[in-house]
Structure formats: structure tokens, C-alpha cells
Design a protein around this motif. Structure first.
Motif, PDB file in Angstrom:
ATOM      1  N   GLU A  21      -0.224  -0.351   3.536  1.00 37.97           N
ATOM      2  CA  GLU A  21      -1.566  -0.578   4.060  1.00 37.97           C
ATOM      3  C   GLU A  21      -1.655   0.091   5.427  1.00 37.97           C
ATOM      4  O   GLU A  21      -0.641   0.346   6.063  1.00 37.97           O
ATOM      5  CB  GLU A  21      -1.802  -2.082   4.199  1.00 37.97           C
ATOM      6  CG  GLU A  21      -3.158  -2.499   4.691  1.00 37.97           C
ATOM      7  CD  GLU A  21      -4.241  -2.355   3.640  1.00 37.97           C
ATOM      8  OE1 GLU A  21      -4.992  -1.360   3.731  1.00 37.97           O
ATOM      9  OE2 GLU A  21      -4.325  -3.200   2.746  1.00 37.97           O
ATOM     10  N   HIS A  22      -2.861   0.374   5.877  1.00 44.85           N
ATOM     11  CA  HIS A  22      -3.052   0.833   7.249  1.00 44.85           C
ATOM     12  C   HIS A  22      -2.630  -0.327   8.154  1.00 44.85           C
ATOM     13  O   HIS A  22      -2.985  -1.483   7.904  1.00 44.85           O
ATOM     14  CB  HIS A  22      -4.518   1.202   7.484  1.00 44.85           C
ATOM     15  CG  HIS A  22      -4.746   1.863   8.802  1.00 44.85           C
ATOM     16  ND1 HIS A  22      -4.784   1.152   9.979  1.00 44.85           N
ATOM     17  CD2 HIS A  22      -4.930   3.159   9.138  1.00 44.85           C
ATOM     18  CE1 HIS A  22      -4.993   1.983  10.984  1.00 44.85           C
ATOM     19  NE2 HIS A  22      -5.083   3.214  10.491  1.00 44.85           N
ATOM     20  N   ARG A  40       0.787   3.402   9.955  1.00 49.71           N
ATOM     21  CA  ARG A  40       1.192   3.090   8.573  1.00 49.71           C
ATOM     22  C   ARG A  40       2.032   1.821   8.535  1.00 49.71           C
ATOM     23  O   ARG A  40       2.956   1.638   9.320  1.00 49.71           O
ATOM     24  CB  ARG A  40       1.992   4.252   7.996  1.00 49.71           C
ATOM     25  CG  ARG A  40       2.471   4.035   6.568  1.00 49.71           C
ATOM     26  CD  ARG A  40       3.247   5.260   6.078  1.00 49.71           C
ATOM     27  NE  ARG A  40       3.902   5.009   4.824  1.00 49.71           N
ATOM     28  CZ  ARG A  40       3.334   5.149   3.632  1.00 49.71           C
ATOM     29  NH1 ARG A  40       2.065   5.515   3.561  1.00 49.71           N
ATOM     30  NH2 ARG A  40       4.011   4.933   2.521  1.00 49.71           N
ATOM     31  N   SER A  74       1.502  -9.360   2.007  1.00 51.56           N
ATOM     32  CA  SER A  74       1.803  -9.617   0.605  1.00 51.56           C
ATOM     33  C   SER A  74       2.954 -10.615   0.422  1.00 51.56           C
ATOM     34  O   SER A  74       2.808 -11.599  -0.295  1.00 51.56           O
ATOM     35  CB  SER A  74       2.141  -8.305  -0.097  1.00 51.56           C
ATOM     36  OG  SER A  74       2.429  -8.518  -1.451  1.00 51.56           O
ATOM     37  N   TYR A 125       4.885  -3.007  -0.020  1.00 48.56           N
ATOM     38  CA  TYR A 125       3.426  -3.046   0.094  1.00 48.56           C
ATOM     39  C   TYR A 125       2.999  -2.050   1.176  1.00 48.56           C
ATOM     40  O   TYR A 125       3.582  -2.020   2.253  1.00 48.56           O
ATOM     41  CB  TYR A 125       2.972  -4.458   0.453  1.00 48.56           C
ATOM     42  CG  TYR A 125       1.488  -4.609   0.663  1.00 48.56           C
ATOM     43  CD1 TYR A 125       0.624  -4.689  -0.412  1.00 48.56           C
ATOM     44  CD2 TYR A 125       0.958  -4.696   1.944  1.00 48.56           C
ATOM     45  CE1 TYR A 125      -0.741  -4.856  -0.229  1.00 48.56           C
ATOM     46  CE2 TYR A 125      -0.400  -4.853   2.142  1.00 48.56           C
ATOM     47  CZ  TYR A 125      -1.247  -4.932   1.054  1.00 48.56           C
ATOM     48  OH  TYR A 125      -2.595  -5.086   1.232  1.00 48.56           O
ATOM     49  N   GLN A 171      -3.776  -4.292   7.995  1.00 46.02           N
ATOM     50  CA  GLN A 171      -2.744  -5.302   7.733  1.00 46.02           C
ATOM     51  C   GLN A 171      -2.796  -6.403   8.799  1.00 46.02           C
ATOM     52  O   GLN A 171      -2.794  -7.585   8.476  1.00 46.02           O
ATOM     53  CB  GLN A 171      -1.367  -4.616   7.729  1.00 46.02           C
ATOM     54  CG  GLN A 171      -0.202  -5.520   7.549  1.00 46.02           C
ATOM     55  CD  GLN A 171      -0.082  -6.039   6.138  1.00 46.02           C
ATOM     56  OE1 GLN A 171      -0.722  -5.586   5.213  1.00 46.02           O
ATOM     57  NE2 GLN A 171       0.747  -7.024   5.968  1.00 46.02           N
ATOM     58  N   LYS A 217      -5.923  -8.611   8.419  1.00 47.97           N
ATOM     59  CA  LYS A 217      -5.779  -9.566   7.311  1.00 47.97           C
ATOM     60  C   LYS A 217      -4.915 -10.751   7.735  1.00 47.97           C
ATOM     61  O   LYS A 217      -5.213 -11.902   7.407  1.00 47.97           O
ATOM     62  CB  LYS A 217      -5.155  -8.883   6.094  1.00 47.97           C
ATOM     63  CG  LYS A 217      -6.082  -7.924   5.391  1.00 47.97           C
ATOM     64  CD  LYS A 217      -5.366  -7.268   4.218  1.00 47.97           C
ATOM     65  CE  LYS A 217      -6.256  -6.310   3.462  1.00 47.97           C
ATOM     66  NZ  LYS A 217      -5.538  -5.674   2.332  1.00 47.97           N
ATOM     67  N   GLU A 271       4.406  -0.174   5.835  1.00 45.30           N
ATOM     68  CA  GLU A 271       5.068  -0.210   4.531  1.00 45.30           C
ATOM     69  C   GLU A 271       6.166  -1.264   4.614  1.00 45.30           C
ATOM     70  O   GLU A 271       7.157  -1.080   5.324  1.00 45.30           O
ATOM     71  CB  GLU A 271       5.653   1.145   4.151  1.00 45.30           C
ATOM     72  CG  GLU A 271       6.267   1.131   2.768  1.00 45.30           C
ATOM     73  CD  GLU A 271       6.722   2.505   2.284  1.00 45.30           C
ATOM     74  OE1 GLU A 271       7.349   2.557   1.215  1.00 45.30           O
ATOM     75  OE2 GLU A 271       6.453   3.508   2.973  1.00 45.30           O
TER      76      GLU A 271
END
Length: 69
Positions: free
Chosen positions: A42-43, A32, A19, A40, A47, A50, A34
Motif C-alpha cells: 500500500e502507499h 511504499r 492487514s 501486503y 496505510q 487507515k 510492503e
């Protein structure tokens, strides 16, 4: 089979925020993710995937635009 494959260096993709772009090992805890900067969530594997996809698109653009010039 008609499938295009492009190699991407996966370094730091699991600790880089998709992000905001912040790279920090503290953002990942097990599966995890974060972000410590923008929060943000996401798993971690999603992440990383992506980020790998983004790296691949950027490197392909460099190749195509260089050849077109």
C-alpha cells in the motif's frame, strides 16, 4: 459545523501493517509500504491513515461502551 473530531496518537501507524498488525520499520521504504510478514502492499500514507482511523474507532468504542455500562 456539526463535525466530530477525535484526537489519535499517530505513533507507529506508518510502520504497522493494516492487514496483519505486524509493526516493523523495514516495511516502509519512502512512500511504499510492503509488510515484511504478509507482503501486503500500500502507499505508506494511505496505510498510516487507515491505521489512524482504526485507532480512532477503537478508542471511541471504549468511551461509548464505558459510558453505557
Amino acid at each position: 459545523m456539526g463535525v466530530f473530531v477525535w484526537s489519535v496518537n499517530p505513533a507507529y501507524t506508518s510502520v504497522t501493517c493494516n492487514s496483519c498488525g505486524k509493526v516493523d520499520k523495514k516495511s516502509r521504504s519512502g512512500s511504499r509500504f510492503e509488510c515484511v510478514a504478509c507482503l501486503y502492499v500500500e502507499h505508506a500514507d494511505v496505510q498510516a491513515a487507515k491505521n489512524i482511523a482504526s485507532k480512532g474507532r477503537r478508542s471511541l468504542r471504549k468511551v461509548f461502551f464505558k459510558e453505557a455500562a
